[in-house]
Write a protein that holds these residues in place. Structure first.
Motif, PDB file in Angstrom:
ATOM      1  N   ILE A  22       0.850  -1.198   0.000  1.00 36.18           N
ATOM      2  CA  ILE A  22       0.000   0.000   0.000  1.00 36.18           C
ATOM      3  C   ILE A  22       0.883   1.243   0.000  1.00 36.18           C
ATOM      4  O   ILE A  22       0.693   2.166  -0.801  1.00 36.18           O
ATOM      5  CB  ILE A  22      -0.950   0.015   1.212  1.00 36.18           C
ATOM      6  CG1 ILE A  22      -1.921  -1.158   1.151  1.00 36.18           C
ATOM      7  CG2 ILE A  22      -1.723   1.333   1.260  1.00 36.18           C
ATOM      8  CD1 ILE A  22      -2.757  -1.315   2.415  1.00 36.18           C
ATOM      9  N   GLY A  23       1.856   1.272   0.891  1.00 31.06           N
ATOM     10  CA  GLY A  23       2.753   2.426   0.965  1.00 31.06           C
ATOM     11  C   GLY A  23       3.527   2.638  -0.317  1.00 31.06           C
ATOM     12  O   GLY A  23       3.755   3.777  -0.741  1.00 31.06           O
ATOM     13  N   GLU A  24       3.932   1.539  -0.956  1.00 33.51           N
ATOM     14  CA  GLU A  24       4.691   1.647  -2.198  1.00 33.51           C
ATOM     15  C   GLU A  24       3.825   2.238  -3.314  1.00 33.51           C
ATOM     16  O   GLU A  24       4.257   3.129  -4.048  1.00 33.51           O
ATOM     17  CB  GLU A  24       5.213   0.264  -2.597  1.00 33.51           C
ATOM     18  CG  GLU A  24       6.235   0.276  -3.696  1.00 33.51           C
ATOM     19  CD  GLU A  24       7.612   0.775  -3.265  1.00 33.51           C
ATOM     20  OE1 GLU A  24       8.541   0.701  -4.066  1.00 33.51           O
ATOM     21  OE2 GLU A  24       7.748   1.272  -2.127  1.00 33.51           O
TER      22      GLU A  24
ATOM     23  N   ASP B 107      -0.289  10.355  -0.073  1.00 36.19           N
ATOM     24  CA  ASP B 107       0.175  10.512   1.303  1.00 36.19           C
ATOM     25  C   ASP B 107      -0.523   9.458   2.153  1.00 36.19           C
ATOM     26  O   ASP B 107      -1.739   9.500   2.335  1.00 36.19           O
ATOM     27  CB  ASP B 107      -0.155  11.915   1.817  1.00 36.19           C
ATOM     28  CG  ASP B 107       0.321  12.156   3.246  1.00 36.19           C
ATOM     29  OD1 ASP B 107       0.797  11.207   3.897  1.00 36.19           O
ATOM     30  OD2 ASP B 107       0.200  13.303   3.714  1.00 36.19           O
ATOM     31  N   TYR B 108       0.231   8.501   2.659  1.00 43.01           N
ATOM     32  CA  TYR B 108      -0.346   7.400   3.430  1.00 43.01           C
ATOM     33  C   TYR B 108      -1.134   7.892   4.637  1.00 43.01           C
ATOM     34  O   TYR B 108      -2.073   7.229   5.089  1.00 43.01           O
ATOM     35  CB  TYR B 108       0.768   6.454   3.877  1.00 43.01           C
ATOM     36  CG  TYR B 108       0.274   5.239   4.635  1.00 43.01           C
ATOM     37  CD1 TYR B 108      -0.186   4.115   3.953  1.00 43.01           C
ATOM     38  CD2 TYR B 108       0.270   5.210   6.030  1.00 43.01           C
ATOM     39  CE1 TYR B 108      -0.637   2.993   4.649  1.00 43.01           C
ATOM     40  CE2 TYR B 108      -0.175   4.099   6.725  1.00 43.01           C
ATOM     41  CZ  TYR B 108      -0.628   2.990   6.023  1.00 43.01           C
ATOM     42  OH  TYR B 108      -1.082   1.886   6.723  1.00 43.01           O
ATOM     43  N   LEU B 109      -0.789   9.053   5.153  1.00 40.85           N
ATOM     44  CA  LEU B 109      -1.466   9.589   6.337  1.00 40.85           C
ATOM     45  C   LEU B 109      -2.700  10.416   5.982  1.00 40.85           C
ATOM     46  O   LEU B 109      -3.378  10.920   6.877  1.00 40.85           O
ATOM     47  CB  LEU B 109      -0.492  10.429   7.162  1.00 40.85           C
ATOM     48  CG  LEU B 109       0.775   9.712   7.649  1.00 40.85           C
ATOM     49  CD1 LEU B 109       1.634  10.653   8.479  1.00 40.85           C
ATOM     50  CD2 LEU B 109       0.428   8.466   8.451  1.00 40.85           C
TER      51      LEU B 109
ATOM     52  N   ALA C  56     -10.101   4.002   6.670  1.00 45.04           N
ATOM     53  CA  ALA C  56      -8.641   4.092   6.639  1.00 45.04           C
ATOM     54  C   ALA C  56      -8.165   5.364   7.329  1.00 45.04           C
ATOM     55  O   ALA C  56      -7.179   5.351   8.079  1.00 45.04           O
ATOM     56  CB  ALA C  56      -8.147   4.052   5.194  1.00 45.04           C
ATOM     57  N   GLN C  57      -8.881   6.476   7.122  1.00 44.54           N
ATOM     58  CA  GLN C  57      -8.501   7.728   7.763  1.00 44.54           C
ATOM     59  C   GLN C  57      -8.704   7.649   9.272  1.00 44.54           C
ATOM     60  O   GLN C  57      -7.886   8.160  10.045  1.00 44.54           O
ATOM     61  CB  GLN C  57      -9.309   8.893   7.184  1.00 44.54           C
ATOM     62  CG  GLN C  57      -8.816  10.261   7.634  1.00 44.54           C
ATOM     63  CD  GLN C  57      -7.369  10.528   7.238  1.00 44.54           C
ATOM     64  OE1 GLN C  57      -6.948  10.177   6.128  1.00 44.54           O
ATOM     65  NE2 GLN C  57      -6.596  11.122   8.135  1.00 44.54           N
ATOM     66  N   LYS C  58      -9.760   6.969   9.718  1.00 43.51           N
ATOM     67  CA  LYS C  58      -9.984   6.789  11.158  1.00 43.51           C
ATOM     68  C   LYS C  58      -8.864   5.956  11.765  1.00 43.51           C
ATOM     69  O   LYS C  58      -8.433   6.201  12.899  1.00 43.51           O
ATOM     70  CB  LYS C  58     -11.339   6.132  11.392  1.00 43.51           C
ATOM     71  CG  LYS C  58     -12.530   7.040  11.146  1.00 43.51           C
ATOM     72  CD  LYS C  58     -13.842   6.302  11.407  1.00 43.51           C
ATOM     73  CE  LYS C  58     -15.039   7.211  11.123  1.00 43.51           C
ATOM     74  NZ  LYS C  58     -16.329   6.496  11.334  1.00 43.51           N
ATOM     75  N   CYS C  59      -8.404   4.952  11.008  1.00 47.12           N
ATOM     76  CA  CYS C  59      -7.281   4.119  11.476  1.00 47.12           C
ATOM     77  C   CYS C  59      -6.041   4.992  11.675  1.00 47.12           C
ATOM     78  O   CYS C  59      -5.341   4.863  12.691  1.00 47.12           O
ATOM     79  CB  CYS C  59      -7.021   3.012  10.464  1.00 47.12           C
ATOM     80  SG  CYS C  59      -5.700   1.862  10.939  1.00 47.12           S
ATOM     81  N   ILE C  60      -5.772   5.863  10.733  1.00 50.17           N
ATOM     82  CA  ILE C  60      -4.616   6.766  10.829  1.00 50.17           C
ATOM     83  C   ILE C  60      -4.758   7.672  12.049  1.00 50.17           C
ATOM     84  O   ILE C  60      -3.809   7.848  12.834  1.00 50.17           O
ATOM     85  CB  ILE C  60      -4.476   7.604   9.546  1.00 50.17           C
ATOM     86  CG1 ILE C  60      -4.116   6.740   8.350  1.00 50.17           C
ATOM     87  CG2 ILE C  60      -3.444   8.722   9.747  1.00 50.17           C
ATOM     88  CD1 ILE C  60      -2.796   6.016   8.462  1.00 50.17           C
TER      89      ILE C  60
END
Length: 418
Positions: free
Chosen positions: A208-210, A218-220, A409-413
């Protein structure tokens, strides 16, 4: 008999005088140093490469250079078991291990818990740090103005291709996503795929990051359109049959094994896999080899390292610091690279030194031409990684819609990256 008694009296008197002399000075150390054999400093290292001959030779050489006795113990191979064992050692105040090899995920957790000795004064000085990737040191090895680890092995996420697949498709190289689709069209075996990956929930984080790197996201920030487009492209590859649903349970060991067996045409995998492919007799320009990154949106890739940390409970800190100073030095990194046959963590060694490593020119090309990113990790990294991986699996399997996935996903971050 009188002579025997006299000898005994003389011996007892001599012993008494010796004891009296010791007491008067307060310590045996006050006696002339020539009277005693100075013991070598001792050190115990828990290490991922404990059983590899090259690393054993590196340790033997370090013992000679540092006048030290070093015991090396093996870390568990399984990532979860390894994390659990090292966590137990550090949290319990176990004194039997001085130095431990850890990866990015572990240092991101341990550096916040008071388990480790900070190293910026005695080891990772300002001058020494110049040889390492600066942003990486700050984000992964550092916390609150301190440096808690010494990277020793550099792992760059590389693009690997199976040349036999490319030749069959009539491709000189894979330049973009269109070429990956062209590769798939040339495959007639339903059990083979253009692209392979490891999408098990604790490993897919790397992919995912790659892909977020490739799309300039931006992963975050999961509200970022480029971040969203990155994972949409991953889902589409699965839907279009470019990659296999079986990889949802695969970790890196399974990915490497399938790539070796000729199941995939290309993969993203760390540079350290070269030894695995070479040992399996599938490495070479006409077989499996590294290749330049395809062009998606951005030319960027992840880097990671293995690192030494100093156990705060260690009773041999002086010896540990002495070893770490050597391991972090230019000389120590050259020795490591040549003996272990792995890419060292110091960029200046990779760039300048003739260390005779396979694919070194391709690694240098990545370091020079591409943006190198440290993976975004948090204090509770393994739990955060696993939760994001589970969300991703639900998404690509069609169990939630795009917007729902992006919100979760944003809540996880926001939960883990504070």
């Amino acid at each position: 008999m009188k002579c025997l008694k006299k000898s005994i009296v003389i011996f007892i008197t001599a012993v008494c005088l010796l004891i009296t002399g010791c007491e008067s000075t307060g310590s045996l150390s006050k006696l002339p140093s020539s009277s005693f054999h100075e013991d070598k400093q001792k050190l115990t290292i828990l290490h991922i490469n404990a059983e590899k001959k090259g690393f054993q030779e590196f340790i033997r050489q370090a013992e000679e250079k540092l006048n030290m006795e070093i015991t090396v113990e093996k870390c568990p191979d399984n990532a979860d078991n390894r994390q659990a064992k090292i966590s137990t050692i550090l949290a319990s105040g176990d004194k039997t291990v001085d130095l431990i090899s850890v990866n990015d995920e572990m240092i991101s957790e341990f550096k916040h818990k008071g388990y480790l000795v900070s190293l910026e004064e005695d080891v990772m000085t300002e001058e020494t740090r110049k040889g390492f990737p600066q942003k990486y040191l700050e984000s992964i090895c550092g916390a609150d103005g301190h440096i808690y680890s010494v990277p020793f092995l550099m792992d760059v996420m590389m693009f690997w291709v199976n040349q036999e697949f490319l030749d069959q498709a009539g491709l000189d190289e894979i330049k973009d996503m269109d070429d990956i689709y062209t590769l798939q069209k040339s495959i007639t075996d339903p059990d083979k795929f253009a692209y392979g990956d490891a999408w098990e929930n604790t490993h897919v984080y790397n992919s995912i990051g790659e892909f977020v790197n490739f799309w300039g996201g931006d992963y975050l920030d999961w509200m970022n359109p480029r971040t969203q487009e990155a994972v949409r492209s991953m889902k589409k590859m699965l839907e279009d049959g470019i990659t296999s649903p079986a990889q949802l349970v695969d970790q890196y060991e399974q990915l490497e094994e399938k790539f070796i067996r000729g199941k995939y045409g290309c993969i993203f995998m760390y540079a350290g896999s070269l030894n695995t492919f070479r040992d399996a007799n599938v490495y070479g320009k006409n077989k499996i080899h590294m290749a330049p990154l395809p062009q998606f949106q951005e030319k960027a890739t992840n880097i990671a390292t293995w690192q030494y940390v100093l156990n705060n409970a260690s009773e041999h800190k002086e010896a540990a610091v002495k070893f770490l100073q050597y391991a972090a030095s230019y000389e120590g990194c050259v020795d490591y690279a040549k003996l272990v046959k792995s890419y060292p963590a110091r960029l200046d060694v990779i760039e300048k030194e003739d260390i005779n490593l396979e694919e070194i020119d391709m690694v240098r090309e990545y370091l020079q031409k591409y943006t190198l990113n440290a993976r975004p990790l948090c204090e509770n990294s393994m739990e955060a990684i696993s939760n994001m991986g589970t969300l991703f699996q639900e998404y690509v399997l069609g169990e939630c819609e795009d917007e729902d996935f992006f919100e979760q996903a944003q809540k996880c971050i926001e939960t883990y990256y504070k």
